[in-house]
Design a protein around this motif. Structure first.
Motif, mmCIF file in Angstrom:
data_model
loop_
_atom_site.group_PDB
_atom_site.id
_atom_site.type_symbol
_atom_site.label_atom_id
_atom_site.label_comp_id
_atom_site.label_asym_id
_atom_site.label_seq_id
_atom_site.Cartn_x
_atom_site.Cartn_y
_atom_site.Cartn_z
ATOM 1 N N ASP A 27 -0.378 -1.784 2.276
ATOM 2 C CA ASP A 27 -1.602 -2.565 2.095
ATOM 3 C C ASP A 27 -1.715 -3.615 3.210
ATOM 4 O OD1 ASP A 27 -3.630 -4.337 1.217
ATOM 5 O OD2 ASP A 27 -3.286 -3.710 -0.849
ATOM 6 N N VAL A 28 -2.739 -3.486 4.051
ATOM 7 C CA VAL A 28 -2.887 -4.378 5.199
ATOM 8 C C VAL A 28 -3.293 -5.785 4.783
ATOM 9 C CG1 VAL A 28 -3.442 -2.511 6.798
ATOM 10 C CG2 VAL A 28 -5.272 -3.647 5.538
ATOM 11 N N ASN A 29 -3.704 -5.953 3.539
ATOM 12 C CA ASN A 29 -4.161 -7.259 3.075
ATOM 13 C C ASN A 29 -3.038 -8.103 2.467
ATOM 14 O OD1 ASN A 29 -6.916 -6.859 3.762
ATOM 15 N ND2 ASN A 29 -7.142 -5.539 1.968
ATOM 16 N N VAL A 30 -1.804 -7.640 2.557
ATOM 17 C CA VAL A 30 -0.675 -8.402 2.027
ATOM 18 C C VAL A 30 -0.231 -9.431 3.048
ATOM 19 C CG1 VAL A 30 1.687 -8.295 1.168
ATOM 20 C CG2 VAL A 30 0.098 -6.442 0.648
ATOM 21 N N HIS A 31 -0.091 -10.675 2.593
ATOM 22 C CA HIS A 31 0.425 -11.744 3.445
ATOM 23 C C HIS A 31 1.824 -12.108 2.969
ATOM 24 C CE1 HIS A 31 -3.533 -12.334 5.259
ATOM 25 N NE2 HIS A 31 -4.040 -12.262 4.039
ATOM 26 N N TYR A 32 2.642 -12.545 3.925
ATOM 27 C CA TYR A 32 4.029 -12.900 3.615
ATOM 28 C C TYR A 32 4.271 -14.365 3.967
ATOM 29 C CZ TYR A 32 4.869 -7.914 3.205
ATOM 30 O OH TYR A 32 4.813 -6.597 2.819
ATOM 31 N N SER A 33 5.096 -15.002 3.144
ATOM 32 C CA SER A 33 5.396 -16.414 3.326
ATOM 33 C C SER A 33 6.874 -16.653 3.058
ATOM 34 C CB SER A 33 4.538 -17.259 2.380
ATOM 35 O OG SER A 33 4.876 -18.626 2.459
ATOM 36 N N LEU A 34 7.505 -17.448 3.922
ATOM 37 C CA LEU A 34 8.902 -17.815 3.731
ATOM 38 C C LEU A 34 8.961 -19.205 3.114
ATOM 39 C CD1 LEU A 34 10.565 -16.565 7.048
ATOM 40 C CD2 LEU A 34 10.263 -15.372 4.876
#
Length: 214
Positions: free
Chosen positions: A168-175
């Motif tokens: 899914d290209v709309n997934v964002h990741y955060s650390l």
């Protein structure tokens, strides 16, 4: 008294749902009849065939979850938790992870509200469960927050999710800084089963740094 009632004439389905809920230590009332619904019930789990057969008079304040043939047991659990938190249609989905070499905690938030947590011993199972969650909630914007306590472990999880799993290209990741997120004395206070779940919940509630490249 539980807020959740379960009634279906499908004995196989009833068995699997109640077994799943028991394995999660999730409280529910097993109903013998629609007339046995408790006044405290907020969510009723049933099927369309049961509604058609008995045509019950269900109070308006009760949310009815009609189990579809396509629903997995995980989906039934998540939709129950969602209804208990009065979230009709979610716009934002956040999955937070407390990555571990042996055990990994995972927590789910809808519109910023915590609804569910679990613990896994396999990264493959974490990936497949996230994929299942995305299938259950395809429309909301998606964020995966990962606790950044050990850089090599964090990179391993990012690689497994970004490169190998999530299409899914709309997934964002955060650390997220996961310092002080693991405290066994707090587990009972917030109703979770392990320190890893607790850590995942706290990670989900913290702000993180967006991953712009990997």
């Amino acid at each position: 008294m539980s807020d959740v009632g379960i009634y279906t004439n499908d004995l196989r389905l009833f068995y699997h749902i109640t077994k799943k809920f028991k394995s999660e230590n999730f409280e529910f009332n097993a109903l013998d009849d629609f007339r046995c619904i408790n006044p405290s019930t907020k969510v009723l789990i049933t099927t369309q065939s049961d509604l058609d057969l008995f045509d019950p008079d269900i109070p308006d304040y009760i949310d009815v979850i009609i189990v579809l043939p396509s629903y997995s047991l995980d989906e039934i659990m998540l939709r129950t938790c969602q209804h208990l938190k009065n979230i009709p249609t979610a716009r934002e989905l956040t999955i937070s992870l407390d990555p571990g070499t042996v055990r990994t905690g995972l927590a789910i938030f809808l519109d910023g509200m915590y609804i569910y947590s679990a613990e896994f011993t396999s990264l493959d199972r974490v990936r497949s469960f996230i994929q299942e969650i995305f299938g259950i909630y395809p429309n909301p914007s998606k964020m995966i927050k990962i606790g950044n306590g050990y850089s090599q472990l964090t990179k391993r999880f990012l690689k497994a999710l970004i490169v190998r799993q999530v299409a899914d290209v709309n997934v964002h990741y955060s650390l997220v800084n996961e310092r002080f997120t693991s405290n066994s004395s707090r587990c009972k206070k917030i109703g979770v089963k392990s320190v890893h779940e607790q850590a995942a919940i706290l990670i989900g509630r913290r702000k993180g740094k967006i991953v712009t490249g990997f």
